[in-house]
Scaffold this motif. Structure first.
Motif, PDB file in Angstrom:
ATOM      1  N   TYR A  21       0.870  -1.175   0.000  1.00  0.00           N
ATOM      2  CA  TYR A  21       0.000   0.000   0.000  1.00  0.00           C
ATOM      3  C   TYR A  21       0.909   1.227   0.000  1.00  0.00           C
ATOM      4  N   LEU A  22       1.002   1.872  -1.149  1.00  0.00           N
ATOM      5  CA  LEU A  22       1.844   3.049  -1.304  1.00  0.00           C
ATOM      6  C   LEU A  22       1.169   4.288  -0.733  1.00  0.00           C
ATOM      7  N   ALA A  23      -0.133   4.311  -0.796  1.00  0.00           N
ATOM      8  CA  ALA A  23      -0.966   5.383  -0.260  1.00  0.00           C
ATOM      9  C   ALA A  23      -2.331   4.763   0.001  1.00  0.00           C
ATOM     10  N   ASP A  25      -5.113   4.904  -1.467  1.00  0.00           N
ATOM     11  CA  ASP A  25      -5.802   4.362  -2.645  1.00  0.00           C
ATOM     12  C   ASP A  25      -4.856   3.938  -3.760  1.00  0.00           C
ATOM     13  N   VAL A  26      -3.582   3.746  -3.435  1.00  0.00           N
ATOM     14  CA  VAL A  26      -2.598   3.322  -4.442  1.00  0.00           C
ATOM     15  C   VAL A  26      -1.863   2.100  -3.918  1.00  0.00           C
ATOM     16  N   MET A  27      -1.995   0.992  -4.645  1.00  0.00           N
ATOM     17  CA  MET A  27      -1.362  -0.252  -4.256  1.00  0.00           C
ATOM     18  C   MET A  27      -0.496  -0.774  -5.381  1.00  0.00           C
ATOM     19  N   LEU A  28       0.548  -1.473  -5.002  1.00  0.00           N
ATOM     20  CA  LEU A  28       1.395  -2.175  -5.960  1.00  0.00           C
ATOM     21  C   LEU A  28       1.387  -3.633  -5.544  1.00  0.00           C
ATOM     22  N   GLY A  29       0.852  -4.466  -6.421  1.00  0.00           N
ATOM     23  CA  GLY A  29       0.768  -5.886  -6.142  1.00  0.00           C
ATOM     24  C   GLY A  29       1.143  -6.680  -7.374  1.00  0.00           C
ATOM     25  N   PRO A  30       0.905  -7.973  -7.333  1.00  0.00           N
ATOM     26  CA  PRO A  30       1.280  -8.832  -8.447  1.00  0.00           C
ATOM     27  C   PRO A  30       0.642  -8.430  -9.781  1.00  0.00           C
ATOM     28  N   GLY A  31      -0.588  -7.962  -9.754  1.00  0.00           N
ATOM     29  CA  GLY A  31      -1.261  -7.589 -11.002  1.00  0.00           C
ATOM     30  C   GLY A  31      -0.595  -6.409 -11.690  1.00  0.00           C
ATOM     31  N   LYS A  32      -0.332  -5.352 -10.943  1.00  0.00           N
ATOM     32  CA  LYS A  32       0.337  -4.187 -11.532  1.00  0.00           C
ATOM     33  C   LYS A  32       1.765  -4.533 -11.927  1.00  0.00           C
ATOM     34  N   ALA A  33       2.433  -5.358 -11.120  1.00  0.00           N
ATOM     35  CA  ALA A  33       3.789  -5.787 -11.483  1.00  0.00           C
ATOM     36  C   ALA A  33       3.754  -6.601 -12.782  1.00  0.00           C
ATOM     37  N   ASP A  34       2.792  -7.492 -12.903  1.00  0.00           N
ATOM     38  CA  ASP A  34       2.660  -8.272 -14.142  1.00  0.00           C
ATOM     39  C   ASP A  34       2.362  -7.370 -15.332  1.00  0.00           C
ATOM     40  N   LEU A  35       1.559  -6.336 -15.114  1.00  0.00           N
ATOM     41  CA  LEU A  35       1.261  -5.388 -16.186  1.00  0.00           C
ATOM     42  C   LEU A  35       2.534  -4.659 -16.607  1.00  0.00           C
ATOM     43  N   LEU A  36       3.307  -4.174 -15.645  1.00  0.00           N
ATOM     44  CA  LEU A  36       4.573  -3.509 -15.971  1.00  0.00           C
ATOM     45  C   LEU A  36       5.506  -4.453 -16.729  1.00  0.00           C
ATOM     46  N   GLU A  37       5.578  -5.680 -16.276  1.00  0.00           N
ATOM     47  CA  GLU A  37       6.418  -6.678 -16.938  1.00  0.00           C
ATOM     48  C   GLU A  37       5.938  -6.918 -18.369  1.00  0.00           C
ATOM     49  N   VAL A  63      -1.856   2.073 -15.241  1.00  0.00           N
ATOM     50  CA  VAL A  63      -0.603   2.758 -15.559  1.00  0.00           C
ATOM     51  C   VAL A  63      -0.664   4.214 -15.096  1.00  0.00           C
ATOM     52  N   GLU A  64      -1.775   4.878 -15.365  1.00  0.00           N
ATOM     53  CA  GLU A  64      -1.925   6.278 -14.947  1.00  0.00           C
ATOM     54  C   GLU A  64      -1.847   6.417 -13.426  1.00  0.00           C
ATOM     55  N   THR A  65      -2.422   5.474 -12.704  1.00  0.00           N
ATOM     56  CA  THR A  65      -2.368   5.497 -11.246  1.00  0.00           C
ATOM     57  C   THR A  65      -0.926   5.431 -10.769  1.00  0.00           C
ATOM     58  N   LEU A  66      -0.162   4.482 -11.320  1.00  0.00           N
ATOM     59  CA  LEU A  66       1.236   4.355 -10.921  1.00  0.00           C
ATOM     60  C   LEU A  66       2.044   5.572 -11.355  1.00  0.00           C
ATOM     61  N   ASN A  67       1.853   6.006 -12.588  1.00  0.00           N
ATOM     62  CA  ASN A  67       2.591   7.174 -13.087  1.00  0.00           C
ATOM     63  C   ASN A  67       2.305   8.405 -12.238  1.00  0.00           C
ATOM     64  N   LEU A  97       9.750  -2.103 -10.614  1.00  0.00           N
ATOM     65  CA  LEU A  97       9.401  -3.504 -10.877  1.00  0.00           C
ATOM     66  C   LEU A  97      10.416  -4.438 -10.233  1.00  0.00           C
ATOM     67  N   ALA A  98      11.707  -4.146 -10.379  1.00  0.00           N
ATOM     68  CA  ALA A  98      12.746  -5.004  -9.793  1.00  0.00           C
ATOM     69  C   ALA A  98      12.641  -5.023  -8.271  1.00  0.00           C
ATOM     70  N   ARG A  99      12.392  -3.857  -7.674  1.00  0.00           N
ATOM     71  CA  ARG A  99      12.262  -3.802  -6.217  1.00  0.00           C
ATOM     72  C   ARG A  99      11.059  -4.618  -5.747  1.00  0.00           C
ATOM     73  N   PHE A 100       9.932  -4.516  -6.468  1.00  0.00           N
ATOM     74  CA  PHE A 100       8.752  -5.278  -6.077  1.00  0.00           C
ATOM     75  C   PHE A 100       9.030  -6.778  -6.188  1.00  0.00           C
ATOM     76  N   ARG A 101       9.667  -7.205  -7.276  1.00  0.00           N
ATOM     77  CA  ARG A 101       9.967  -8.637  -7.445  1.00  0.00           C
ATOM     78  C   ARG A 101      10.903  -9.122  -6.341  1.00  0.00           C
ATOM     79  N   ARG A 102      11.843  -8.280  -5.921  1.00  0.00           N
ATOM     80  CA  ARG A 102      12.716  -8.681  -4.806  1.00  0.00           C
ATOM     81  C   ARG A 102      11.922  -8.796  -3.512  1.00  0.00           C
ATOM     82  N   MET A 103      10.979  -7.872  -3.295  1.00  0.00           N
ATOM     83  CA  MET A 103      10.131  -7.957  -2.097  1.00  0.00           C
ATOM     84  C   MET A 103       9.289  -9.225  -2.121  1.00  0.00           C
ATOM     85  N   GLU A 104       8.766  -9.583  -3.307  1.00  0.00           N
ATOM     86  CA  GLU A 104       7.993 -10.829  -3.416  1.00  0.00           C
ATOM     87  C   GLU A 104       8.846 -12.032  -3.031  1.00  0.00           C
TER      88      GLU A 104
END
Length: 124
Positions: A21-23, A25-37, A63-67, A97-104
């Motif tokens: 949970y970055l904020a 209403d802003v989350m980074l999880g497997p779905g957004k990571a997969d989208l970035l990938e 993408v707009e949410t993350l950007n 993306l790399a940081r999230f994959r390392r956290m996973e």
């Protein structure tokens, strides 16, 4: 209502699933990571979304949410034209993306013993 992401075809259970949970209403999880990938691999927001079973509109919204959250965009998109548009991860997008994959990976490692103990308690 957002559509749930498709389950991985090779999913094994039990498993962990990290969501940061970055904020509020802003989350980074497997779905957004997969989208970035997917964007990195296909060069297209639309193609990455299709691979995940989501509409272009939904993929673009994510993408707009993350950007919008980060100081610099994670995805740089070029508008369509004779040769069509395209998209690529920015250096920050590659880093996030790399940081999230390392956290996973760290999450899986940290939980492995506890998950193994839970498995031993499972009904046959």
């Amino acid at each position: 209502m957002p559509r749930a992401a498709a389950k991985p075809k090779s999913a094994t259970y039990p498993r962990t699933r990290l969501r940061v949970y970055l904020a509020e209403d802003v989350m980074l999880g497997p779905g957004k990571a997969d989208l970035l990938e997917g964007i990195a691999e296909t060069g297209s927001i639309a193609a990455a979304g299709r691979r995940m079973g989501m509409s272009y509109k939904r993929a673009w919204m994510l993408v707009e949410t993350l950007n919008g959250f980060f100081r610099q965009p994670l995805v740089a998109a070029a508008t369509g034209g004779a040769k069509g548009g395209g998209a690529a991860l920015t250096p920050l997008g590659v880093e996030v993306l790399a940081r999230f994959r390392r956290m996973e990976a760290a999450t899986v490692k940290a939980c492995a013993a506890e998950i193994a103990a839970l498995q031993k308690k499972r009904a046959k």
